[in-house]
Design an enzyme around this catalytic site. Structure first.
Site, short mmCIF file in Angstrom:
data_model
loop_
_atom_site.label_atom_id
_atom_site.label_comp_id
_atom_site.label_asym_id
_atom_site.label_seq_id
_atom_site.Cartn_x
_atom_site.Cartn_y
_atom_site.Cartn_z
N GLY A 11 0.83 -1.21 0.00
CA GLY A 11 0.00 0.00 0.00
C GLY A 11 0.85 1.25 0.00
O GLY A 11 0.47 2.28 0.55
N GLY A 12 2.01 1.14 -0.63
CA GLY A 12 2.98 2.22 -0.58
C GLY A 12 2.59 3.49 -1.32
O GLY A 12 3.21 4.53 -1.10
N THR A 13 1.59 3.43 -2.18
CA THR A 13 1.17 4.65 -2.89
C THR A 13 0.01 5.34 -2.19
O THR A 13 -0.50 6.36 -2.68
CB THR A 13 0.74 4.32 -4.34
OG1 THR A 13 -0.33 3.38 -4.32
CG2 THR A 13 1.91 3.76 -5.13
N GLY A 14 -0.41 4.82 -1.04
CA GLY A 14 -1.54 5.39 -0.32
C GLY A 14 -1.16 6.57 0.56
O GLY A 14 0.00 6.99 0.62
N TYR A 15 -2.15 7.07 1.28
CA TYR A 15 -2.01 8.28 2.10
C TYR A 15 -0.89 8.14 3.13
O TYR A 15 -0.01 9.00 3.24
CB TYR A 15 -3.34 8.55 2.79
CG TYR A 15 -3.37 9.82 3.62
CD1 TYR A 15 -3.38 11.07 3.00
CD2 TYR A 15 -3.41 9.77 5.00
CE1 TYR A 15 -3.42 12.24 3.75
CE2 TYR A 15 -3.46 10.93 5.76
CZ TYR A 15 -3.46 12.16 5.14
OH TYR A 15 -3.50 13.30 5.89
N LEU A 16 -0.92 7.06 3.90
CA LEU A 16 0.15 6.82 4.87
C LEU A 16 1.29 6.04 4.26
O LEU A 16 2.46 6.24 4.62
CB LEU A 16 -0.41 6.08 6.09
CG LEU A 16 0.57 5.82 7.24
CD1 LEU A 16 1.11 7.14 7.80
CD2 LEU A 16 -0.08 5.00 8.34
N GLY A 17 0.99 5.17 3.31
CA GLY A 17 2.01 4.31 2.73
C GLY A 17 3.17 5.06 2.12
O GLY A 17 4.34 4.70 2.31
N LYS A 144 -10.36 -5.53 12.50
CA LYS A 144 -8.96 -5.49 12.90
C LYS A 144 -8.64 -6.58 13.93
O LYS A 144 -7.53 -7.14 13.92
CB LYS A 144 -8.62 -4.11 13.46
CG LYS A 144 -8.56 -3.04 12.36
CD LYS A 144 -8.30 -1.65 12.92
CE LYS A 144 -8.27 -0.60 11.81
NZ LYS A 144 -8.04 0.76 12.33
N HIS A 276 -16.52 6.84 14.80
CA HIS A 276 -15.19 7.10 15.36
C HIS A 276 -15.15 8.48 16.02
O HIS A 276 -14.56 8.64 17.09
CB HIS A 276 -14.13 6.99 14.25
CG HIS A 276 -14.01 5.61 13.68
ND1 HIS A 276 -12.92 4.80 13.92
CD2 HIS A 276 -14.85 4.87 12.91
CE1 HIS A 276 -13.08 3.64 13.31
NE2 HIS A 276 -14.25 3.67 12.68
#
Length: 318
Positions: A11-17, A144, A276
């Site tokens: 998921g390296g192209t994501g927001y945190l990734g 989770k 949340h």
């Protein structure tokens, strides 16, 4: 000096990734990014953006490794090249998506047999403390916990990262859902606005996460990110902004029941997200407990990291 782990970011192209990739490279790890051929095959613009970002990672020194969740063998072969796996698949409110992908990843890690640390895609509220969360939002916490059980049943070494509130989502809008920029006129408070939450700059989340992967103190534990200066109420966040702009905002208040009534009128996905907010800002679920055994606090372990205080974070909006 001990060798640094080889790290694979899923998921390296994501927001945190993308921030995790940057932090891993900055901390001297040989960094791999999973290139998933199935991503964006029908969405040309998304595919183009992902390809450009992946190429930029390569220029920075990261290595791209092809692996597909539709091809178990390709995942196993990708995992055999590294020591640590961090999953940063973005959270979506579709139960069948993230949970199934991570279960496939757990199966591949188990078969590969060489992974010395796995960090699943959590990074928010600790799901182990949310057994009383209301529906429908509790589905994300339940999912989770399903992943955690699979990890532990498989005997995979792990670290769970609880990073609480991402500043980009929460602080920019003064904690108001649907707002990403702070108003200079008015704000709606949850109740009296005095319940404490915990806020982190996303780059700091990535820095702490990478810092922990070779640390034996965090093995098979939960790492809580609780910067003391960033344990703030919504009213305190608003106060920081008012101080910066030299103006007091007009304030209104939304009672707990009013919030619940509004939430019930939204579609399913919106209700999941608003749950949340409900627990964080009406029940103080992020800051109403002391961490116990089987957990560590990041700022205690890594006092050398100079995290961004929310007072400074808000300055970018001036």
């Amino acid at each position: 000096m001990a060798l640094k782990s080889k790290v694979l970011i899923v998921g390296g192209t994501g927001y945190l990734g993308k921030r995790l990739v940057k932090a891993s490279l900055e901390q001297g790890h040989e960094t791999f990014v999973l290139q998933r051929p199935e991503i964006g095959v029908d969405i040309e613009k998304v595919q183009l953006w992902c390809d450009k970002l992946l190429l930029s990672f390569k220029k920075q020194g990261a290595r791209l490794v092809i692996g597909s969740f539709n091809d178990h063998r390709s995942l196993v072969e990708a995992l055999k090249q590294v020591d640590v796996v961090i999953c940063a698949i973005s959270g979506v409110h579709i139960r069948s998506h993230q949970i199934l992908l991570q279960l496939k990843l757990v199966d591949a890690i188990k078969e590969a047999g060489n992974i010395k640390r796995f960090l699943p895609s959590e990074f928010g509220t600790d799901p182990a403390r949310m057994t009383d969360a209301i529906k429908p939002g509790r589905i994300t916490f339940d999912d989770k916990m399903v992943i955690r059980k699979a990890i532990e049943d498989a005997g995979i070494p792990f670290t769970y990262v609880s990073a609480n509130c991402f500043a980009g989502y929460m602080v920019g809008g003064l904690c108001q859902p649907g707002h990403i920029l702070p108003s200079r006129e008015s704000v709606t408070l949850f109740g009296d606005g005095n319940k404490k939450s915990i806020f982190l700059d996303e780059d700091d989340i990535a820095t702490y996460t990478i810092k922990t992967i070779d640390d034996p103190r965090t093995l098979n534990k939960t790492l809580y990110l609780r910067p003391p200066a960033n344990i703030l109420s919504q009213r305190e966040v608003v106060g920081l902004w008012e101080k910066l702009i030299g103006k007091e905002l007009q304030k209104s208040s939304l009672s707990e029941q009013e919030f619940l009534n509004i939430m019930k009128e939204q579609d399913y996905a919106e209700q999941v997200g608003l749950t949340h907010y409900y627990h964080a800002f009406y029940h103080e679920c992020l800051a109403n407990f002391e961490i116990g055994k089987d957990a560590e606090e990041a700022c205690v372990l890594y006092p050398d990291i100079k995290y961004v205080k929310m007072e400074d974070y808000l300055k970018q909006y001036l």
